[in-house]
Design a protein around this motif. Structure first.
Motif, mmCIF file in Angstrom:
data_model
loop_
_atom_site.group_PDB
_atom_site.id
_atom_site.type_symbol
_atom_site.label_atom_id
_atom_site.label_comp_id
_atom_site.label_asym_id
_atom_site.label_seq_id
_atom_site.Cartn_x
_atom_site.Cartn_y
_atom_site.Cartn_z
ATOM 1 N N ASN A 236 -0.590 -20.508 -6.587
ATOM 2 C CA ASN A 236 -1.033 -21.472 -5.590
ATOM 3 C C ASN A 236 0.128 -22.148 -4.864
ATOM 4 N N ALA A 237 1.176 -22.443 -5.604
ATOM 5 C CA ALA A 237 2.289 -23.172 -5.008
ATOM 6 C C ALA A 237 2.945 -22.399 -3.876
ATOM 7 N N ASN A 238 2.889 -21.085 -3.955
ATOM 8 C CA ASN A 238 3.517 -20.244 -2.932
ATOM 9 C C ASN A 238 2.507 -19.585 -2.016
ATOM 10 N N ASN A 239 1.231 -19.934 -2.176
ATOM 11 C CA ASN A 239 0.174 -19.355 -1.332
ATOM 12 C C ASN A 239 0.234 -17.836 -1.338
ATOM 13 N N MET A 240 0.341 -17.264 -2.522
ATOM 14 C CA MET A 240 0.410 -15.820 -2.651
ATOM 15 C C MET A 240 -0.669 -15.299 -3.590
ATOM 16 N N VAL A 241 -1.080 -14.064 -3.315
ATOM 17 C CA VAL A 241 -2.046 -13.398 -4.176
ATOM 18 C C VAL A 241 -1.599 -11.946 -4.344
ATOM 19 N N TRP A 242 -1.846 -11.420 -5.535
ATOM 20 C CA TRP A 242 -1.501 -10.033 -5.836
ATOM 21 C C TRP A 242 -2.721 -9.292 -6.368
ATOM 22 N N LEU A 243 -2.724 -7.997 -6.167
ATOM 23 C CA LEU A 243 -3.758 -7.153 -6.740
ATOM 24 C C LEU A 243 -3.065 -5.995 -7.446
ATOM 25 N N GLN A 244 -3.113 -6.008 -8.766
ATOM 26 C CA GLN A 244 -2.575 -4.913 -9.563
ATOM 27 C C GLN A 244 -3.672 -3.894 -9.754
ATOM 28 N N MET A 245 -3.442 -2.685 -9.245
ATOM 29 C CA MET A 245 -4.445 -1.628 -9.305
ATOM 30 C C MET A 245 -3.956 -0.531 -10.237
ATOM 31 N N SER A 246 -4.740 -0.224 -11.230
ATOM 32 C CA SER A 246 -4.397 0.817 -12.195
ATOM 33 C C SER A 246 -5.525 1.822 -12.281
ATOM 34 N N SER A 247 -5.218 2.963 -12.886
ATOM 35 C CA SER A 247 -6.218 4.037 -13.049
ATOM 36 C C SER A 247 -6.904 4.325 -11.721
ATOM 37 N N LEU A 248 -6.107 4.452 -10.689
ATOM 38 C CA LEU A 248 -6.655 4.629 -9.341
ATOM 39 C C LEU A 248 -7.385 5.959 -9.215
ATOM 40 N N ARG A 249 -8.443 5.938 -8.411
ATOM 41 C CA ARG A 249 -9.299 7.098 -8.190
ATOM 42 C C ARG A 249 -9.317 7.430 -6.708
ATOM 43 N N PRO A 250 -9.630 8.645 -6.364
ATOM 44 C CA PRO A 250 -9.720 8.990 -4.932
ATOM 45 C C PRO A 250 -10.675 8.081 -4.166
ATOM 46 N N GLU A 251 -11.731 7.622 -4.827
ATOM 47 C CA GLU A 251 -12.695 6.760 -4.137
ATOM 48 C C GLU A 251 -12.156 5.353 -3.884
ATOM 49 N N GLY B 152 0.819 -1.199 0.000
ATOM 50 C CA GLY B 152 0.000 0.000 0.000
ATOM 51 C C GLY B 152 0.854 1.249 0.000
ATOM 52 N N GLY B 153 0.182 2.387 -0.104
ATOM 53 C CA GLY B 153 0.899 3.649 -0.101
ATOM 54 C C GLY B 153 0.068 4.782 -0.631
ATOM 55 N N LEU B 154 0.747 5.886 -0.914
ATOM 56 C CA LEU B 154 0.107 7.090 -1.450
ATOM 57 C C LEU B 154 0.403 7.171 -2.946
ATOM 58 N N VAL B 155 -0.636 7.393 -3.721
ATOM 59 C CA VAL B 155 -0.473 7.483 -5.171
ATOM 60 C C VAL B 155 -1.413 8.555 -5.709
ATOM 61 N N GLN B 156 -1.003 9.190 -6.797
ATOM 62 C CA GLN B 156 -1.842 10.218 -7.408
ATOM 63 C C GLN B 156 -2.958 9.586 -8.227
ATOM 64 N N PRO B 157 -4.055 10.290 -8.404
ATOM 65 C CA PRO B 157 -5.129 9.781 -9.274
ATOM 66 C C PRO B 157 -4.589 9.407 -10.648
ATOM 67 N N GLY B 158 -5.037 8.259 -11.128
ATOM 68 C CA GLY B 158 -4.550 7.745 -12.399
ATOM 69 C C GLY B 158 -3.340 6.854 -12.277
ATOM 70 N N GLY B 159 -2.761 6.802 -11.094
ATOM 71 C CA GLY B 159 -1.567 5.999 -10.873
ATOM 72 C C GLY B 159 -1.873 4.536 -10.622
ATOM 73 N N SER B 160 -0.805 3.787 -10.318
ATOM 74 C CA SER B 160 -0.919 2.343 -10.102
ATOM 75 C C SER B 160 -0.227 1.923 -8.812
ATOM 76 N N LEU B 161 -0.719 0.846 -8.251
ATOM 77 C CA LEU B 161 -0.098 0.202 -7.093
ATOM 78 C C LEU B 161 -0.305 -1.297 -7.224
ATOM 79 N N ARG B 162 0.583 -2.042 -6.595
ATOM 80 C CA ARG B 162 0.455 -3.499 -6.584
ATOM 81 C C ARG B 162 0.508 -3.986 -5.138
ATOM 82 N N LEU B 163 -0.553 -4.643 -4.721
ATOM 83 C CA LEU B 163 -0.602 -5.230 -3.393
ATOM 84 C C LEU B 163 -0.210 -6.700 -3.466
#
Length: 120
Positions: A72-87, A8-19
């Motif tokens: 699955n083999a590593n029991n991991m999940v990611w969420l790629q978030m793009s075009s982020l909005r204030p909401e 997580g973190g701070l990103v500008q509108p329209g930016g991307s983050l990966r959880l």
């Protein structure tokens, strides 16, 4: 069993983050992993989930902007978030439904949450 989320973190509108989220402990199998979020003053809501078979489900508000994936083999999940909005600003929680080793009952687990803030 523990779920450790990061990214997580701070990103500008329209930016991307990966959880990222890693499940650890005495796990026999994971049926579902995913992400929920909770904004101030609002109820926790589904963002995206993925099954062990690769079936995904997204909230309407993020469909087309967010992508969930898992290894699955590593029991991991990611969420790629793009075009982020204030909401999209919220605390994002990792979630898993799994069978602990030696148990025949499916259990649900939550991570500690990671803050995502979308602001200029």
């Amino acid at each position: 069993v523990q779920l450790q989320a990061s990214g997580g973190g701070l990103v500008q509108p329209g930016g991307s983050l990966r959880l990222s989220c890693a499940a650890s402990g005495s796990i026999a199998s994971i049926n579902v992993m995913g992400w929920y979020r909770q904004a101030p003053g609002k109820q926790r809501e589904l963002v995206a989930i993925i099954t062990s078979g690769g079936i995904t489900n997204y909230a309407n508000s993020v469909a087309g902007r967010f992508t969930i994936s898992a290894l699955n083999a590593n029991n991991m999940v990611w969420l790629q978030m793009s075009s982020l909005r204030p909401e999209d600003t919220a605390v994002y929680y990792c979630y898993a439904r799994l069978f602990r080793a030696g148990s025949s009952d499916e259990s649900a687990y939550w991570g500690q949450g990671t803050q995502v803030t979308v602001s200029s």
